[in-house]
Design a protein around this motif. Structure first.
Motif, short mmCIF file in Angstrom:
data_model
loop_
_atom_site.label_atom_id
_atom_site.label_comp_id
_atom_site.label_asym_id
_atom_site.label_seq_id
_atom_site.Cartn_x
_atom_site.Cartn_y
_atom_site.Cartn_z
N GLU A 122 19.42 -16.83 -0.29
CA GLU A 122 20.18 -15.74 -0.99
C GLU A 122 20.91 -16.34 -2.16
O GLU A 122 21.28 -17.49 -2.05
CB GLU A 122 21.27 -15.03 0.01
N GLN B 137 16.44 -8.10 6.71
CA GLN B 137 17.70 -8.54 7.03
C GLN B 137 17.95 -9.61 7.99
O GLN B 137 18.82 -10.39 7.77
CB GLN B 137 18.74 -7.26 6.98
N ALA C 108 23.30 -15.45 -5.71
CA ALA C 108 24.25 -14.63 -6.54
C ALA C 108 24.55 -14.90 -7.76
O ALA C 108 24.83 -16.39 -8.01
CB ALA C 108 25.45 -14.43 -5.64
N GLY D 205 33.47 -11.36 -3.67
CA GLY D 205 33.03 -9.90 -4.08
C GLY D 205 31.70 -9.93 -4.61
O GLY D 205 31.15 -8.85 -4.97
N VAL D 206 30.92 -11.04 -4.63
CA VAL D 206 29.59 -11.41 -5.44
C VAL D 206 28.55 -10.48 -4.59
O VAL D 206 28.56 -10.12 -3.23
CB VAL D 206 29.06 -12.70 -5.55
N GLU D 207 27.25 -9.90 -5.46
CA GLU D 207 26.40 -9.37 -4.80
C GLU D 207 25.16 -10.41 -4.79
O GLU D 207 24.76 -10.94 -5.53
CB GLU D 207 25.99 -8.21 -5.84
N TRP D 208 24.93 -10.70 -3.21
CA TRP D 208 24.01 -11.44 -2.76
C TRP D 208 22.57 -10.89 -2.90
O TRP D 208 22.29 -9.49 -2.60
CB TRP D 208 24.25 -12.04 -1.51
N ARG D 209 21.50 -11.44 -3.28
CA ARG D 209 20.28 -10.81 -3.23
C ARG D 209 19.20 -12.12 -2.82
O ARG D 209 19.45 -13.12 -2.69
CB ARG D 209 19.76 -10.46 -4.58
N SER E 284 20.66 -17.36 4.67
CA SER E 284 21.26 -16.29 5.62
C SER E 284 21.82 -16.72 6.81
O SER E 284 22.37 -16.10 7.49
CB SER E 284 19.97 -15.31 5.42
#
Length: 100
Positions: A46, A40, A48, A29-33, A60
């Motif tokens: 990426e 995209q 997290a 459930g982590v948010e990747w940036r 990616s």
């Protein structure tokens, strides 16, 4: 007087435990940036944030392959990158000029 080999062994065992715990974390459930300005569909790295200052990193193109770094490892990497430790030698592949 301290027993240096014993301290080194304890340090190594602690680091191994930290890595085991880090890789045991459920990160589904982590948010990747990624870096601003990347699309995209573009290849990108990426990142997290994980508990305790740890960080996960993936490509990616291969999101199922995730590397995890403790806070200390990540700090050392970032500081090394800022100091130029990972700068590439100029080459045709990274925008440099080919050697003659």
């Amino acid at each position: 007087m301290t027993d240096a080999p014993d301290t080194e062994a304890q340090d190594k065992a602690r680091k191994e435990r930290e890595k085991e715990e880090l890789y045991a974390l459920d990160i589904s459930g982590v948010e990747w940036r990624s870096a601003p300005g990347t699309e995209q569909h573009e290849e990108r790295v990426e990142i997290a944030d994980l508990p305790g200052g740890a960080v996960a990193m993936r490509s990616s193109l291969e999101p199922e392959t995730v590397l995890r770094y403790t806070e200390a490892e990540w700090r050392a990497f970032v500081l090394g990158a800022r100091d130029g430790e990972f700068d590439l030698e100029p080459s045709v592949r990274n925008g440099g000029v080919a050697a003659e």
